[in-house]
Design an enzyme around this catalytic site. Structure first.
Site, PDB file in Angstrom:
ATOM      1  N   ASN A  84       0.799  -1.220   0.000  1.00 18.46           N
ATOM      2  CA  ASN A  84       0.000   0.000   0.000  1.00 18.46           C
ATOM      3  C   ASN A  84       0.836   1.277   0.000  1.00 18.46           C
ATOM      4  O   ASN A  84       0.438   2.280  -0.615  1.00 18.46           O
ATOM      5  CB  ASN A  84      -0.932   0.009   1.219  1.00 18.46           C
ATOM      6  CG  ASN A  84      -1.944  -1.107   1.173  1.00 18.46           C
ATOM      7  OD1 ASN A  84      -2.769  -1.173   0.280  1.00 18.46           O
ATOM      8  ND2 ASN A  84      -1.884  -2.010   2.142  1.00 18.46           N
ATOM      9  N   SER A 109       6.214  11.248   7.007  1.00 17.88           N
ATOM     10  CA  SER A 109       5.794  11.156   8.401  1.00 17.88           C
ATOM     11  C   SER A 109       6.965  11.353   9.355  1.00 17.88           C
ATOM     12  O   SER A 109       8.129  11.086   9.014  1.00 17.88           O
ATOM     13  CB  SER A 109       5.186   9.767   8.653  1.00 17.88           C
ATOM     14  OG  SER A 109       4.989   9.521  10.027  1.00 17.88           O
ATOM     15  N   TYR A 146       6.388   1.196   9.108  1.00 14.50           N
ATOM     16  CA  TYR A 146       5.648   2.302   8.485  1.00 14.50           C
ATOM     17  C   TYR A 146       6.605   3.446   8.150  1.00 14.50           C
ATOM     18  O   TYR A 146       6.568   4.016   7.055  1.00 14.50           O
ATOM     19  CB  TYR A 146       4.539   2.768   9.428  1.00 14.50           C
ATOM     20  CG  TYR A 146       3.878   4.061   9.022  1.00 14.50           C
ATOM     21  CD1 TYR A 146       3.004   4.101   7.937  1.00 14.50           C
ATOM     22  CD2 TYR A 146       4.115   5.242   9.725  1.00 14.50           C
ATOM     23  CE1 TYR A 146       2.398   5.291   7.570  1.00 14.50           C
ATOM     24  CE2 TYR A 146       3.507   6.429   9.371  1.00 14.50           C
ATOM     25  CZ  TYR A 146       2.646   6.451   8.290  1.00 14.50           C
ATOM     26  OH  TYR A 146       2.045   7.627   7.915  1.00 14.50           O
ATOM     27  N   LYS A 150       7.714   5.302   4.541  1.00 13.08           N
ATOM     28  CA  LYS A 150       7.684   6.740   4.257  1.00 13.08           C
ATOM     29  C   LYS A 150       9.057   7.244   3.804  1.00 13.08           C
ATOM     30  O   LYS A 150       9.163   8.089   2.904  1.00 13.08           O
ATOM     31  CB  LYS A 150       7.188   7.496   5.488  1.00 13.08           C
ATOM     32  CG  LYS A 150       5.710   7.288   5.759  1.00 13.08           C
ATOM     33  CD  LYS A 150       4.871   7.721   4.570  1.00 13.08           C
ATOM     34  CE  LYS A 150       3.402   7.568   4.795  1.00 13.08           C
ATOM     35  NZ  LYS A 150       2.595   8.024   3.625  1.00 13.08           N
TER      36      LYS A 150
END
Length: 256
Positions: A84, A109, A146, A150
């Site tokens: 994703n 992020s 995560y 990023k």
């Protein structure tokens, strides 16, 4: 900007903050994997960011892209962030380059640099007297997978700028909340981003003249360990909010 702006992940929290402040400023083409639940300020495309054909169709005729879509969970597992966030970002950058889009504003992020928050630096790092700052020139140090995704998106943006002439601005978003920052949470205050300042920052990223940039997305907080100097200088970012307005330990007071 006369051409539409494609906003991926439009139904998420960052998308709603942007649209809440800029709904009437641009012609929008909104994209999200889930159908909308109410009226929208533009054409709405229901598609997954990993669907290459759908993304290419949505990219047709747009002048700029704000890419927010992906799995936003800090604890997201590798298979999800790979599909994703990394594959999705690559699909968006590639389609934008092929469509001769002027720029992509990529939602990065704070998790891309979360490992700079070492035990030796905290909690002083979160307090207004501490002068330590990250300014966007440092190497990524992700705090989770995560954050790895990023940081990878930032590198993809660099690649598509260097090899395909895309303008790219990567915004390392802090702690976005609709009302006030968490009063008893020093880290949240240090990286707070108000909805108003979020919309303004992305507006400047759509309008300013730059090539490739990494900037931090926080309000003008007294407590901060991210520098917003680059966002001010390059984008013309002029944040209006400060987490100290809700912090009894700071000199500022609400409404100042």
């Amino acid at each position: 900007m006369d051409d539409p702006v494609l906003l991926t992940g439009a139904s998420g929290r960052v998308g709603q903050a942007i649209l809440g402040g800029l709904a009437d400023e641009y012609e929008w083409r909104l994209l999200d994997r889930d159908p909308p639940t109410g009226d929208q300020p533009g054409e709405f495309v229901v598609a997954d960011v990993t669907d290459e054909e759908a993304i290419r169709d949505a990219m047709d005729g747009v002048g700029a892209v704000i890419h927010l879509a992906g799995d936003p969970r800090p604890e997201a597992p590798w298979d999800s962030v790979l599909t994703n966030n990394i594959d999705g970002a690559k699909t968006v950058f590639e389609a934008a380059a092929d469509a001769d889009v002027d720029r992509v504003v990529f939602a990065s992020s704070n998790h891309a640099v979360g490992a700079y928050e070492t035990d030796e630096r905290t909690p002083g790092l979160y307090r207004s007297h501490d002068e330590y700052r990250l300014d966007g020139t440092e190497l990524p140090r992700p705090s989770n997978l995560y954050g790895v995704s990023k940081a990878t998106g930032e590198v993809l943006g660099r690649y598509y700028h260097d090899h395909r002439d895309l303008r790219v601005c990567c915004v390392r978003i802090g702690n976005l909340t609709e009302s006030h920052p968490p009063i008893d949470y020093e880290r949240g205050q240090a990286m707070w981003l108000s909805y108003r300042d979020c919309a303004h920052l992305f507006d400047r990223a759509l309008r300013a003249d730059y090539e490739y940039e990494i900037v931090y997305g926080i309000s003008d907080n007294d407590r901060k360990y991210y520098s917003i100097d680059r966002a001010r200088e390059v984008l013309g970012y002029d944040p209006q909010d400060n987490s100290a307005a809700w912090d009894g330990d700071e000199r500022a007071s609400e409404g100042s």
